[in-house]
Design a protein around this motif. Structure first.
Motif: not given
Length: 234
Positions: A27, A30-31, A133, A135, A157, A169-171, A173, A186, A190
């Motif tokens: 995740a 990806a960020i 994206l 989060f 994410v 949810i693509d990513y 956590i 978290y 990020a």
């Protein structure tokens, strides 16, 4: 989320950290990659304990956030939202001039409008378009934001707790989305990933990162000295 639960103790589900760690890494990658390509990250967390960490993390890495009630159509009806942002900027400009030519009643009305708009849109006023994206903290609470992102094909994410569905949810956590310390952790991770992406972007553009790092380090030392001063005096 059963597949991500290690066990249960005293009625509390415990996440399997052997799964959380690699998924967290993916995740954060990806960020980082999104920012490195010049993309925009929108931090979303409107529950009470997430509001401050979300805003602080986004501001730390020069990204964007929504930490009060999600306004329906924020992503899918960006044109209308842009008009509200323009209204906020217009009021801010008038406030700088002291509301010249306006009555007291008109000034109070504008101040109320400014407070409402700032709370709702202050974190995205400079975003300039839909993000690349999201989060998210707490997918149950932010289901509308996620639905809008999925409709537009924007990757998500999210920190997903044991009582939340990971579908869509693509990513994912797997983690605690209620404890303030967990949320802060978290959000900070990020933000750090976004900053690393920014460094990669600047490096690719030929910016002298060494000079920037020296400036940041010097600023950090000054801040640290300022924070230590009251303790020294005491």
């Amino acid at each position: 989320m059963g597949q991500f639960i290690y066990g249960e103790r005293n009625g509390i589900h415990i996440m399997d950290l052997t799964q959380t760690v690699p998924m967290l890494d993916a995740a954060l990658k990806a960020i980082q990659d999104t920012v490195a390509k010049g993309g925009r990250i929108l931090f979303v967390g409107t529950k009470r304990q997430a509001q401050n960490p979300v805003a602080e993390a986004a501001e730390k890495c020069a990204q964007y956030y929504m930490n009060h009630r999600w306004l329906g159509g924020t992503l899918t009806n960006w044109q209308t939202v842009s008009k509200s942002i323009s209204r906020l900027k217009d009021i801010d400009e008038k406030m700088e001039t002291g509301f010249a030519g306006l009555t007291k009643k008109e000034r109070l009305g504008m101040e109320r409008d400014q407070a409402k708009l700032q709370a709702s849109l202050g974190g995205i006023r400079e975003m300039g378009g839909v993000p690349d994206l999201l989060f998210v903290i707490d997918v149950n609470k932010e289901d509308l934001a996620i639905a809008e992102a999925k409709k537009l094909g924007i990757p998500v994410v999210a920190v997903v707790d044991t009582n939340c569905p990971p579908d869509g949810i693509d990513y994912v956590i797997p983690g605690n989305d209620d404890a303030a310390r967990a949320i802060a952790l978290y959000c900070d991770l990020a933000a750090r990933a976004a900053l690393e992406g920014m460094s990669a972007q600047l490096g690719a553009a030929g910016v002298d990162l060494g000079s920037m790092e020296e400036a940041v380090a010097e600023e950090a030392l000054v801040e640290a000295a300022a924070e230590d001063a009251p303790a020294a005096e005491a």
